[in-house]
Scaffold this motif. Structure first.
Motif, PDB file in Angstrom:
ATOM      1  N   UNK A  86       0.830  -1.193   0.000  1.00 41.65           N
ATOM      2  CA  UNK A  86       0.000   0.000   0.000  1.00 41.65           C
ATOM      3  C   UNK A  86       0.871   1.252   0.000  1.00 41.65           C
ATOM      4  N   UNK A  87       0.742   2.076  -1.035  1.00 44.52           N
ATOM      5  CA  UNK A  87       1.557   3.279  -1.180  1.00 44.52           C
ATOM      6  C   UNK A  87       1.011   4.451  -0.363  1.00 44.52           C
ATOM      7  N   UNK A  88      -0.297   4.492  -0.196  1.00 40.33           N
ATOM      8  CA  UNK A  88      -0.935   5.583   0.523  1.00 40.33           C
ATOM      9  C   UNK A  88      -0.995   5.206   2.008  1.00 40.33           C
ATOM     10  N   UNK A 134     -14.819  -9.627  -4.734  1.00 38.58           N
ATOM     11  CA  UNK A 134     -14.634 -10.094  -6.108  1.00 38.58           C
ATOM     12  C   UNK A 134     -13.889 -11.434  -6.121  1.00 38.58           C
ATOM     13  N   UNK A 135     -13.497 -11.893  -7.297  1.00 41.06           N
ATOM     14  CA  UNK A 135     -12.851 -13.203  -7.417  1.00 41.06           C
ATOM     15  C   UNK A 135     -11.526 -13.270  -6.662  1.00 41.06           C
ATOM     16  N   UNK A 136     -10.787 -12.165  -6.613  1.00 40.41           N
ATOM     17  CA  UNK A 136      -9.526 -12.154  -5.862  1.00 40.41           C
ATOM     18  C   UNK A 136      -9.788 -12.215  -4.361  1.00 40.41           C
ATOM     19  N   UNK A 137     -10.778 -11.467  -3.882  1.00 42.55           N
ATOM     20  CA  UNK A 137     -11.163 -11.546  -2.466  1.00 42.55           C
ATOM     21  C   UNK A 137     -11.490 -13.004  -2.099  1.00 42.55           C
ATOM     22  N   UNK A 138     -12.286 -13.656  -2.947  1.00 42.72           N
ATOM     23  CA  UNK A 138     -12.701 -15.036  -2.702  1.00 42.72           C
ATOM     24  C   UNK A 138     -11.491 -15.973  -2.625  1.00 42.72           C
ATOM     25  N   UNK A 149      -7.776  -7.734  -1.698  1.00 44.50           N
ATOM     26  CA  UNK A 149      -7.512  -7.696  -3.131  1.00 44.50           C
ATOM     27  C   UNK A 149      -6.405  -6.693  -3.433  1.00 44.50           C
ATOM     28  N   UNK A 150      -5.290  -7.187  -3.973  1.00 48.34           N
ATOM     29  CA  UNK A 150      -4.221  -6.296  -4.430  1.00 48.34           C
ATOM     30  C   UNK A 150      -4.739  -5.349  -5.511  1.00 48.34           C
ATOM     31  N   UNK A 151      -5.581  -5.885  -6.386  1.00 47.99           N
ATOM     32  CA  UNK A 151      -6.062  -5.080  -7.513  1.00 47.99           C
ATOM     33  C   UNK A 151      -6.878  -3.879  -7.039  1.00 47.99           C
ATOM     34  N   UNK A 152      -7.716  -4.074  -6.044  1.00 51.42           N
ATOM     35  CA  UNK A 152      -8.485  -2.956  -5.494  1.00 51.42           C
ATOM     36  C   UNK A 152      -7.535  -1.956  -4.856  1.00 51.42           C
ATOM     37  N   UNK A 153      -6.529  -2.447  -4.132  1.00 53.09           N
ATOM     38  CA  UNK A 153      -5.531  -1.564  -3.527  1.00 53.09           C
ATOM     39  C   UNK A 153      -4.800  -0.735  -4.570  1.00 53.09           C
ATOM     40  N   UNK A 154      -4.468  -1.340  -5.711  1.00 45.82           N
ATOM     41  CA  UNK A 154      -3.777  -0.615  -6.782  1.00 45.82           C
ATOM     42  C   UNK A 154      -4.644   0.509  -7.341  1.00 45.82           C
ATOM     43  N   UNK A 155      -5.933   0.237  -7.508  1.00 53.62           N
ATOM     44  CA  UNK A 155      -6.843   1.280  -8.004  1.00 53.62           C
ATOM     45  C   UNK A 155      -6.953   2.407  -6.986  1.00 53.62           C
TER      46      UNK A 155
END
Length: 161
Positions: A86-88, A134-138, A149-155
């Motif tokens: 997490x960058x923020x 989502x599918x990554x959370x699952x 989810x890494x992807x949500x964190x990136x967004x």
């Protein structure tokens, strides 16, 4: 396609862009060429997002290969890796507090498969949400008991930098 992944592996396949970002679709390899994932399926006569088993071929959806997400042996190391991504700082602190309240555990491959099937049977993880379920959370939940989810964190990093 290369050989099949190990039983209980968290696997993913890159997909084309969704809106303006590329993303990856995740699932749990359950053996015998099958994957449990959170995706659209026909249930009770209508199409809906649900956790269900499919073939590896259907999971790949035309792609030729998959990738395996690897997890450290200890839960503390896993939590540290999440925090480091997490960058923020305020998002990292908020996420860290949320993860601290969850009972993180790195499950064995057989336990991961059992958890995936249990989620598919019960559908108790709730409805699909791009940002929180989502599918990554699952897939990460099946392996670690964390909804992450890494992807949500990136967004979020892109939006709040």
């Amino acid at each position: 396609m290369r050989g099949l992944p190990a039983l209980g592996a968290v696997i993913y396949v890159p997909r084309k862009r969704y809106l303006f970002l590329p993303y990856c679709h995740y699932g749990i390899y359950t053996g015998n060429g099958k994957v449990v994932h959170f995706a659209p399926a026909i249930r009770n006569g209508s199409k809906e997002n649900c956790i269900h088993e499919t073939t590896m071929e259907d999971f790949l959806d035309g792609d030729k290969d998959f990738f395996v997400r690897h997890f450290p042996a200890s839960t503390e190391e896993f939590k540290m890796l999440i925090r480091a991504k997490e960058k923020n700082a305020s998002i990292a602190d908020s996420l860290w507090q949320d993860l601290e309240s969850q009972d993180c555990h790195i499950y064995t491959p057989k336990e991961t498969v059992r958890r995936a099937y249990a989620c598919a049977r019960s559908q108790t993880l709730g409805g699909y949400s791009l940002t929180s379920n989502n599918c990554e959370h699952f897939a990460i939940y099946c392996k670690t008991n964390l909804r992450y989810s890494d992807q949500v964190g990136e967004v979020l990093d892109l939006l709040f930098i």
